[in-house]
Design an enzyme around this catalytic site. Structure first.
Site, mmCIF file in Angstrom:
data_model
loop_
_atom_site.group_PDB
_atom_site.id
_atom_site.type_symbol
_atom_site.label_atom_id
_atom_site.label_comp_id
_atom_site.label_asym_id
_atom_site.label_seq_id
_atom_site.Cartn_x
_atom_site.Cartn_y
_atom_site.Cartn_z
ATOM 1 C CB SER A 48 7.086 -7.120 6.922
ATOM 2 O OG SER A 48 5.905 -7.272 7.697
ATOM 3 C CG HIS A 102 9.662 -5.625 10.067
ATOM 4 N ND1 HIS A 102 10.327 -4.624 10.755
ATOM 5 C CD2 HIS A 102 8.351 -5.273 10.085
ATOM 6 C CE1 HIS A 102 9.457 -3.708 11.154
ATOM 7 N NE2 HIS A 102 8.245 -4.081 10.764
ATOM 8 C CG ASP A 161 4.919 -5.711 11.152
ATOM 9 O OD1 ASP A 161 5.486 -4.696 11.600
ATOM 10 O OD2 ASP A 161 4.964 -6.047 9.957
ATOM 11 C CG MET A 174 0.018 -5.273 14.541
ATOM 12 S SD MET A 174 -0.936 -5.032 13.039
ATOM 13 C CE MET A 174 0.384 -4.798 11.839
ATOM 14 C CG HIS A 230 7.053 -2.286 14.030
ATOM 15 N ND1 HIS A 230 6.469 -2.020 12.796
ATOM 16 C CD2 HIS A 230 6.706 -1.245 14.837
ATOM 17 C CE1 HIS A 230 5.803 -0.887 12.860
ATOM 18 N NE2 HIS A 230 5.922 -0.399 14.078
ATOM 19 C CG MET A 286 2.857 -1.312 15.279
ATOM 20 S SD MET A 286 2.477 -1.982 13.644
ATOM 21 C CE MET A 286 3.450 -3.476 13.690
ATOM 22 C CG MET A 330 5.230 3.581 11.259
ATOM 23 S SD MET A 330 5.685 1.885 10.842
ATOM 24 C CE MET A 330 4.344 1.393 9.761
ATOM 25 C CG ASP A 346 7.168 -1.062 8.497
ATOM 26 O OD1 ASP A 346 6.672 -1.649 7.516
ATOM 27 O OD2 ASP A 346 6.964 -1.406 9.681
HETATM 28 C C1 DX5 Z 1 2.305 -2.159 9.024
HETATM 29 C C2 DX5 Z 1 3.528 -2.964 9.384
HETATM 30 C C3 DX5 Z 1 4.415 -3.239 8.249
HETATM 31 C C4 DX5 Z 1 3.785 -3.996 7.138
HETATM 32 C C5 DX5 Z 1 4.302 -3.422 5.876
HETATM 33 O O1 DX5 Z 1 1.614 -1.825 10.162
HETATM 34 O O2 DX5 Z 1 4.295 -2.318 10.368
HETATM 35 O O3 DX5 Z 1 5.622 -3.842 8.645
HETATM 36 O O4 DX5 Z 1 4.046 -5.364 7.141
HETATM 37 O O5 DX5 Z 1 3.666 -4.047 4.867
HETATM 38 P P1 DX5 Z 1 3.770 -3.583 3.365
HETATM 39 O O6 DX5 Z 1 5.185 -3.738 2.946
HETATM 40 O O7 DX5 Z 1 2.855 -4.553 2.709
HETATM 41 O O8 DX5 Z 1 3.276 -2.164 3.287
HETATM 42 ZN ZN ZN Z 2 6.387 -3.089 10.782
#
Ligand code: DX5
Ligand code: ZN
Length: 227
Positions: A9, A34, A36, A38, A68, A70, A139, A177
């Site tokens: 990620s 991956h 992320d 947001m 992903h 969010m 999650m 994740d």
């Molecule tokens: C959190 C993300 C994850 C995050 C995980 O909201 O969706 O993908 O990067 O990070 P680690 O592996 O550091 O928990």
């Molecule tokens: Zn993620």
């Protein structure tokens, strides 16, 4: 038995050199990137939009981008992420009023649709879409930030999904994740997860390549023990 894959990620990578860090993780054995996304509304943080995905796609033309989302109102941005080069797109069950429609929208833009559930959402909320998703992302932290502590309730949810998949003869893949590191990776693999997202454990400290190799070794060891 499904193939174990590591999805680094980039949330925990150095944003000033995303492609360099991503390449280091992929060269060492990571097979999906991956991403992320947001929006500061669905989660209390802001990260990456379509222009960054497009630049990364230029630098990494052949890699699966596991995006992903969010975000609130994902339907409005799915076309832009697909156009920018996303390969898989997952949306949160909690963010989608018309989840079935949104999953079909992802597919209609040529991407593999996935659905994500937060730690407080029961697996049963997905019963009606399990036959149309490519992957289910469980999650194991509350989304928004990297480097959080693994929530162990995710293990039971992964087990439930694996059992349901076997019982119904379905093909969706099971991804996890949040908080995946050397001390948790074996447990999630034993529970039935096969796509392992890791941010902090890959990019947080030490050598990226070594971190990836160690995680994959621990995951594959647990898989052998499960078999
Ligand atoms: C959190 C993300 C994850 C995050 C995980 O909201 O969706 O993908 O990067 O990070 P680690 O592996 O550091 O928990
Ligand atoms: Zn993620």
């Amino acid at each position: 038995m499904p193939k174990i894959e590591l999805a680094p990620s980039i949330l925990s990578a150095n944003f000033a050199q995303l492609a360099v860090d991503a390449k280091a993780a992929l060269d060492a054995g990571g097979t999906l990137l991956h991403v992320d996304v947001m929006d500061g509304h669905f989660v209390p943080n802001i990260t990456i939009g379509p222009p960054v995905v497009k630049s990364l796609r230029g630098a990494l033309p052949d890699v699966i981008f596991d995006c992903h989302l969010m975000i609130e109102y994902p339907d409005e941005l799915i076309p832009a992420f697909a156009e920018a080069g996303a390969t898989w797109i997952s949306v949160h069950q909690e963010a989608c009023v018309h989840l079935d429609r949104t999953l079909h929208l992802i597919e209609s833009h040529g991407c593999q649709p996935g659905v994500v559930i937060n730690p407080a959402t029961p697996v049963e909320m997905l019963d009606e879409v399990l036959d149309i998703v490519h992957h289910v992302l469980v999650m194991s932290v509350n989304p928004g930030f990297g480097g959080q502590k693994f929530i162990r309730g995710a293990l039971r949810k992964i087990e439930l999904l694996a059992n349901t998949r076997a019982k119904l003869g379905l093909n969706f893949r099971i991804e996890v994740d949040g908080g995946i590191a050397l001390d948790t990776v074996a447990d999630v693999v034993r529970a039935g997860a096969e796509l392992l997202v890791a941010g902090n454990a890959v990019f947080g400290s030490g050598n990226i390549g070594e971190n990836v190799r160690n995680l994959l070794q621990a995951a594959k060891g647990a898989k052998l023990a499960r078999a």
